[in-house]
Design a protein around this motif. Structure first.
Motif, mmCIF file in Angstrom:
data_model
loop_
_atom_site.group_PDB
_atom_site.id
_atom_site.type_symbol
_atom_site.label_atom_id
_atom_site.label_comp_id
_atom_site.label_asym_id
_atom_site.label_seq_id
_atom_site.Cartn_x
_atom_site.Cartn_y
_atom_site.Cartn_z
ATOM 1 N N LYS A 181 0.945 -1.298 0.072
ATOM 2 C CA LYS A 181 -0.162 -0.080 -0.185
ATOM 3 C C LYS A 181 0.848 1.178 0.014
ATOM 4 N N ILE A 182 2.056 0.926 0.413
ATOM 5 C CA ILE A 182 2.909 2.418 0.463
ATOM 6 C C ILE A 182 3.412 2.904 -1.108
ATOM 7 N N LYS A 183 3.034 3.989 -1.290
ATOM 8 C CA LYS A 183 3.364 4.600 -2.602
ATOM 9 C C LYS A 183 4.192 6.049 -2.349
ATOM 10 N N VAL A 184 5.405 5.947 -3.267
ATOM 11 C CA VAL A 184 6.356 7.150 -3.084
ATOM 12 C C VAL A 184 6.087 8.063 -4.209
ATOM 13 N N PRO A 185 6.469 9.335 -4.384
ATOM 14 C CA PRO A 185 6.622 10.146 -5.356
ATOM 15 C C PRO A 185 8.010 9.810 -6.303
ATOM 16 N N THR A 186 7.825 9.477 -7.474
ATOM 17 C CA THR A 186 8.889 9.115 -8.453
ATOM 18 C C THR A 186 9.044 9.887 -9.500
ATOM 19 N N LEU A 187 9.964 10.279 -9.955
ATOM 20 C CA LEU A 187 10.381 11.102 -11.269
ATOM 21 C C LEU A 187 10.317 10.277 -12.539
ATOM 22 N N SER A 188 9.450 10.929 -13.287
ATOM 23 C CA SER A 188 9.247 10.099 -14.715
ATOM 24 C C SER A 188 9.267 11.080 -15.786
ATOM 25 N N LEU A 189 9.363 10.457 -16.987
ATOM 26 C CA LEU A 189 9.345 11.407 -18.287
ATOM 27 C C LEU A 189 7.956 10.846 -19.019
ATOM 28 N N GLU A 190 7.250 11.717 -19.321
ATOM 29 C CA GLU A 190 6.032 11.306 -19.771
ATOM 30 C C GLU A 190 5.806 12.245 -21.404
ATOM 31 N N LYS A 191 5.115 11.758 -22.286
ATOM 32 C CA LYS A 191 4.998 12.460 -23.554
ATOM 33 C C LYS A 191 3.715 12.958 -23.598
ATOM 34 N N ALA A 192 3.675 14.248 -24.059
ATOM 35 C CA ALA A 192 2.509 14.857 -24.203
ATOM 36 C C ALA A 192 1.569 14.490 -25.411
ATOM 37 N N LYS A 193 0.374 14.784 -25.498
ATOM 38 C CA LYS A 193 -0.423 14.673 -26.773
ATOM 39 C C LYS A 193 -0.634 16.250 -27.342
ATOM 40 N N ALA A 194 -0.773 16.192 -28.529
ATOM 41 C CA ALA A 194 -0.848 17.598 -29.378
ATOM 42 C C ALA A 194 -2.373 18.272 -28.788
ATOM 43 N N GLY A 195 -1.872 19.528 -28.406
ATOM 44 C CA GLY A 195 -2.996 20.388 -28.099
ATOM 45 C C GLY A 195 -3.188 20.128 -26.624
ATOM 46 N N GLU A 196 -2.654 19.160 -25.880
ATOM 47 C CA GLU A 196 -3.263 18.775 -24.220
ATOM 48 C C GLU A 196 -2.788 19.936 -23.296
ATOM 49 N N SER A 197 -3.678 20.204 -22.503
ATOM 50 C CA SER A 197 -3.391 21.216 -21.569
ATOM 51 C C SER A 197 -2.618 20.729 -20.364
ATOM 52 N N LEU A 198 -2.033 21.516 -19.450
ATOM 53 C CA LEU A 198 -1.373 21.074 -18.407
ATOM 54 C C LEU A 198 -2.151 20.115 -17.675
ATOM 55 N N ASP A 199 -3.335 20.613 -17.169
ATOM 56 C CA ASP A 199 -4.365 19.786 -16.391
ATOM 57 C C ASP A 199 -4.877 18.674 -16.994
ATOM 58 N N ASP A 200 -5.063 18.544 -18.319
ATOM 59 C CA ASP A 200 -5.314 17.370 -18.889
ATOM 60 C C ASP A 200 -4.109 16.101 -18.787
ATOM 61 N N PHE A 201 -2.796 16.885 -19.071
ATOM 62 C CA PHE A 201 -1.712 16.164 -19.271
ATOM 63 C C PHE A 201 -1.457 15.367 -17.696
ATOM 64 N N SER A 202 -1.487 16.237 -16.620
ATOM 65 C CA SER A 202 -1.433 15.866 -15.388
ATOM 66 C C SER A 202 -2.531 14.592 -14.978
ATOM 67 N N LYS A 203 -3.538 14.910 -15.221
ATOM 68 C CA LYS A 203 -4.666 13.799 -14.947
ATOM 69 C C LYS A 203 -4.368 12.555 -15.933
ATOM 70 N N ARG A 204 -3.894 12.523 -16.855
ATOM 71 C CA ARG A 204 -3.821 11.490 -17.714
ATOM 72 C C ARG A 204 -2.454 10.729 -17.180
ATOM 73 N N THR A 205 -1.610 11.304 -16.869
ATOM 74 C CA THR A 205 -0.237 10.798 -16.561
ATOM 75 C C THR A 205 -0.136 10.390 -15.087
ATOM 76 N N GLY A 206 -0.932 10.993 -14.313
ATOM 77 C CA GLY A 206 -1.002 10.801 -12.997
ATOM 78 C C GLY A 206 -0.285 11.908 -12.078
ATOM 79 N N ASN A 207 0.375 12.701 -12.776
ATOM 80 C CA ASN A 207 1.446 13.783 -12.178
ATOM 81 C C ASN A 207 0.922 14.519 -11.168
ATOM 82 N N ILE A 208 1.597 14.635 -9.804
ATOM 83 C CA ILE A 208 1.254 15.012 -8.565
ATOM 84 C C ILE A 208 1.521 16.549 -8.340
#
Length: 168
Positions: A107-134
């Protein structure tokens, strides 16, 4: 209110709990700290050394409870100190220290740095929701040098922080 503390430490390798306890006992006695009790004992069925003491003025004394115990390849030190009526809270905190089950580990989860690719025209809010960015958008902007860019480009790589399970 600043009148109680519990401290956890891992001073060195296993098997030295008695050595650490006796060294602290000697220092406490030479500093004039009133030792109430000390000696070898068990803590959660593990070999331990325990020390209870009082220091400070008779009018406003600080009481303490220290335990050193060995677990696997470490010596663990738990120290609790309090003034007034905080003994039960400090003792409860110290006694809550225990092993962790495999189910709890999962159950323990820790913040981890990751590289994620955006989709064309995606907003930061949508990008964060899709990738799970915290991270908040302001921080995401700075970390990725977006300079206020409101929409993202196809394939644009961004550094994000996501929660991932702890792996042992």
């Amino acid at each position: 209110e600043g009148d109680a503390a519990v401290i956890l430490g891992a001073p060195d390798e296993a098997g030295k709990h008695v050595t650490y306890g006796k060294k602290f006992l000697e220092k406490a006695q030479s500093a004039g700290i009133q030792v109430l009790s000390s000696g070898e004992t068990k803590f959660k069925s593990l070999p331990a050394f325990e020390l209870k003491f009082i220091t400070g003025s008779n009018k406003n004394p600080t009481k303490g409870h220290m335990i050193w115990f060995s677990y696997q390849d470490l010596t663990i030190q738990l120290a609790g100190m309090w003034q007034g009526a905080n003994k039960d809270s400090v003792d409860a905190c110290i006694n809550s220290f225990d092993g962790i089950s495999n189910d709890e580990l999962k159950k323990i989860k820790v913040p981890t740095l990751s590289l994620e690719k955006a989709k064309a025209g995606e907003s930061l809010d949508d990008f964060s929701k899709r990738t799970g960015n915290i991270w908040k958008n302001d921080f995401l902007d700075v970390v990725n040098n977006l300079q206020g860019q409101s929409t993202l480009n196809e394939g644009q790589e961004l550094k994000v922080a996501i929660y991932t399970p702890v792996v042992y």
